[in-house]
Scaffold this active site. Structure first.
Site, PDB file in Angstrom:
ATOM      1  N   GLY A  46       0.829  -1.193   0.000  1.00 61.67           N
ATOM      2  CA  GLY A  46       0.000   0.000   0.000  1.00 61.67           C
ATOM      3  C   GLY A  46       0.865   1.245   0.000  1.00 61.67           C
ATOM      4  O   GLY A  46       2.020   1.218   0.434  1.00 61.67           O
ATOM      5  N   GLN A  51       2.894  10.001   1.343  1.00 61.00           N
ATOM      6  CA  GLN A  51       4.176   9.286   1.360  1.00 61.00           C
ATOM      7  C   GLN A  51       5.044   9.619   0.145  1.00 61.00           C
ATOM      8  O   GLN A  51       6.228   9.289   0.120  1.00 61.00           O
ATOM      9  CB  GLN A  51       3.945   7.771   1.407  1.00 61.00           C
ATOM     10  CG  GLN A  51       3.321   7.309   2.718  1.00 61.00           C
ATOM     11  CD  GLN A  51       3.210   5.809   2.746  1.00 61.00           C
ATOM     12  OE1 GLN A  51       2.250   5.244   2.236  1.00 61.00           O
ATOM     13  NE2 GLN A  51       4.201   5.144   3.323  1.00 61.00           N
ATOM     14  N   CYS A  93       5.684  -0.034   7.556  1.00 60.88           N
ATOM     15  CA  CYS A  93       5.331   1.106   6.713  1.00 60.88           C
ATOM     16  C   CYS A  93       6.548   1.500   5.891  1.00 60.88           C
ATOM     17  O   CYS A  93       7.651   1.584   6.428  1.00 60.88           O
ATOM     18  CB  CYS A  93       4.898   2.270   7.611  1.00 60.88           C
ATOM     19  SG  CYS A  93       4.474   3.760   6.691  1.00 60.88           S
ATOM     20  N   LEU A  94       6.340   1.749   4.612  1.00 64.54           N
ATOM     21  CA  LEU A  94       7.459   2.139   3.744  1.00 64.54           C
ATOM     22  C   LEU A  94       8.095   3.447   4.205  1.00 64.54           C
ATOM     23  O   LEU A  94       9.260   3.702   3.908  1.00 64.54           O
ATOM     24  CB  LEU A  94       6.981   2.278   2.293  1.00 64.54           C
ATOM     25  CG  LEU A  94       6.529   0.979   1.605  1.00 64.54           C
ATOM     26  CD1 LEU A  94       5.928   1.292   0.239  1.00 64.54           C
ATOM     27  CD2 LEU A  94       7.680  -0.007   1.481  1.00 64.54           C
ATOM     28  N   HIS A 135      -4.533   1.076   7.280  1.00 71.27           N
ATOM     29  CA  HIS A 135      -3.212   1.718   7.380  1.00 71.27           C
ATOM     30  C   HIS A 135      -3.114   2.901   6.411  1.00 71.27           C
ATOM     31  O   HIS A 135      -2.652   3.981   6.789  1.00 71.27           O
ATOM     32  CB  HIS A 135      -2.134   0.658   7.084  1.00 71.27           C
ATOM     33  CG  HIS A 135      -0.729   1.142   7.145  1.00 71.27           C
ATOM     34  ND1 HIS A 135       0.185   0.682   8.072  1.00 71.27           N
ATOM     35  CD2 HIS A 135      -0.060   2.040   6.380  1.00 71.27           C
ATOM     36  CE1 HIS A 135       1.342   1.295   7.868  1.00 71.27           C
ATOM     37  NE2 HIS A 135       1.224   2.119   6.853  1.00 71.27           N
ATOM     38  N   GLU A 136      -3.594   2.707   5.171  1.00 74.32           N
ATOM     39  CA  GLU A 136      -3.492   3.779   4.169  1.00 74.32           C
ATOM     40  C   GLU A 136      -4.475   4.918   4.463  1.00 74.32           C
ATOM     41  O   GLU A 136      -4.130   6.093   4.296  1.00 74.32           O
ATOM     42  CB  GLU A 136      -3.702   3.236   2.751  1.00 74.32           C
ATOM     43  CG  GLU A 136      -2.695   2.174   2.315  1.00 74.32           C
ATOM     44  CD  GLU A 136      -1.253   2.494   2.645  1.00 74.32           C
ATOM     45  OE1 GLU A 136      -0.863   3.676   2.633  1.00 74.32           O
ATOM     46  OE2 GLU A 136      -0.502   1.542   2.937  1.00 74.32           O
ATOM     47  N   HIS A 139      -2.987   7.125   6.939  1.00 69.71           N
ATOM     48  CA  HIS A 139      -1.991   8.040   6.354  1.00 69.71           C
ATOM     49  C   HIS A 139      -2.654   9.329   5.858  1.00 69.71           C
ATOM     50  O   HIS A 139      -2.091  10.414   5.994  1.00 69.71           O
ATOM     51  CB  HIS A 139      -1.295   7.388   5.158  1.00 69.71           C
ATOM     52  CG  HIS A 139      -0.053   6.617   5.504  1.00 69.71           C
ATOM     53  ND1 HIS A 139       1.034   7.195   6.127  1.00 69.71           N
ATOM     54  CD2 HIS A 139       0.291   5.327   5.302  1.00 69.71           C
ATOM     55  CE1 HIS A 139       1.984   6.285   6.285  1.00 69.71           C
ATOM     56  NE2 HIS A 139       1.566   5.132   5.804  1.00 69.71           N
TER      57      HIS A 139
HETATM   58 NI    NI Z   1       2.480   3.281   5.744  1.00 66.77          NI
END
Ligand code: NI
Length: 167
Positions: A46, A51, A93-94, A135-136, A139
């Site tokens: 995701g 991000q 998380c990236l 999660h997204e 964000h």
């Molecule tokens: Ni994330």
């Protein structure tokens, strides 16, 4: 299409409440395509617009990481309208590399959103996909998975982030 640089914690853009997408144009389409390419290259399941430094309510999710076309979800202005169950599982998380923790999430979510043309869509997701969507959507509200941690887990993550020079 292009692979975009992924913003990492503690960049303040990760704390912004994103604006609703109003223009369903070629620019939005390009951003979505670039975000898909960036997510798959990472690789990740995701990615949310902040991000990649864009403060707009757009997220992409693909729990198959490019293996199944039907698994790819592009969510414009998503909102979780219903949720059921609760499961604790490992999340990362990236934007916070090298850190994973167990986070409680609903096991089933219902999401209303728009597609890239502005048409309303409704998605019901469960288990890992429900987790990824939560999660997204977080964000897009400036919330990170580490914000859900309490007690010893939160203390441990604070120490780890400090060690990594990120707090
Ligand atoms: Ni994330």
């Amino acid at each position: 299409m292009a692979i975009l640089p992924i913003v990492t914690y503690p960049d303040p853009v990760l704390r912004v409440r994103c604006a609703k997408v109003e223009a369903f144009d070629g620019q939005l389409q390009r951003l979505a395509n670039d975000m898909i390419e960036t997510m798959l290259a990472a690789p990740g399941v995701g990615l949310a617009a902040p991000q990649v430094g864009v403060e707009q309510c757009l997220a992409v999710v693909d729990v198959s990481v490019g293996k199944e076309r039907a698994a790819l979800k592009v969510l414009v202005n998503p909102e979780i309208v219903d949720e059921r169950g609760r499961e604790v599982d490992t999340e990362g998380c990236l934007s916070i590399p090298d850190l994973t923790e167990k986070v409680a999430r609903p096991t089933v979510v219902k999401v209303v959103a728009q597609d890239l043309t502005g048409s309303a869509i409704e998605i019901e997701a469960e288990d890992f996909e429900a987790r990824a969507i939560c999660h997204e959507v977080d964000h897009l509200n400036g919330v990170l998975f580490i914000d859900h941690l309490r007690g010893l887990r939160r203390d441990r993550v604070r120490r780890q982030l400090k060690k990594l020079g990120r707090s």
